[in-house]
Design a protein around this motif. Structure first.
Motif: not given
Length: 127
Positions: A31, A53, A72, A74, A79
């Motif tokens: 993160s 994040t 975003r 994941n 992004l």
């Protein structure tokens, strides 16, 4: 450390929309604060939008609030910056950036908070 590669820049007319992307590689599972910056000719670099994040919390510069959306994917480690109602003053080189792991995003995005940068993608808005 993460490697970042922007894409999707181009030329559009005022009032139009554009989505730019930033592909991430490296330690993407940690993160961190991810952000979009821009720099117009003759002007200082400006923080546009950020996303942490770990939580998905986002912040925006006043100049783009309500028009731009940062997000975003994941699964794709990508992004995005969705830009709507574009104005000529949005013309700039747009850069993707990442902070060190675990660093939260500040409400005002500063470039000294970021450690990794892409090479940028050019967005040109014509009137």
């Amino acid at each position: 450390q993460v490697q970042l590669a922007e894409s999707g820049g181009g030329s559009v007319q005022a009032g139009g929309s554009l989505r730019i992307s930033c592909a991430e590689s490296g330690y993407t599972w940690l993160s961190r604060c991810m952000g979009w910056f821009r720099q117009a000719p003759g002007k200082e670099r400006e923080g546009v939008a950020s996303l942490y994040t770990g939580t998905g919390i986002t912040y925006y510069a006043d100049s783009v609030k309500g028009r731009f959306t940062i997000s975003r994917d994941n699964a794709k480690n990508t992004l995005y910056l969705q830009m709507n109602s574009l104005k000529p003053e949005d013309t700039a080189m747009y850069y993707c950036a990442a902070s060190r792991p675990q660093r939260l995003c500040a409400q005002r995005l500063n470039d000294y908070d970021m450690t990794d940068w892409g090479i940028g993608t050019l967005v040109t808005i014509s009137s």
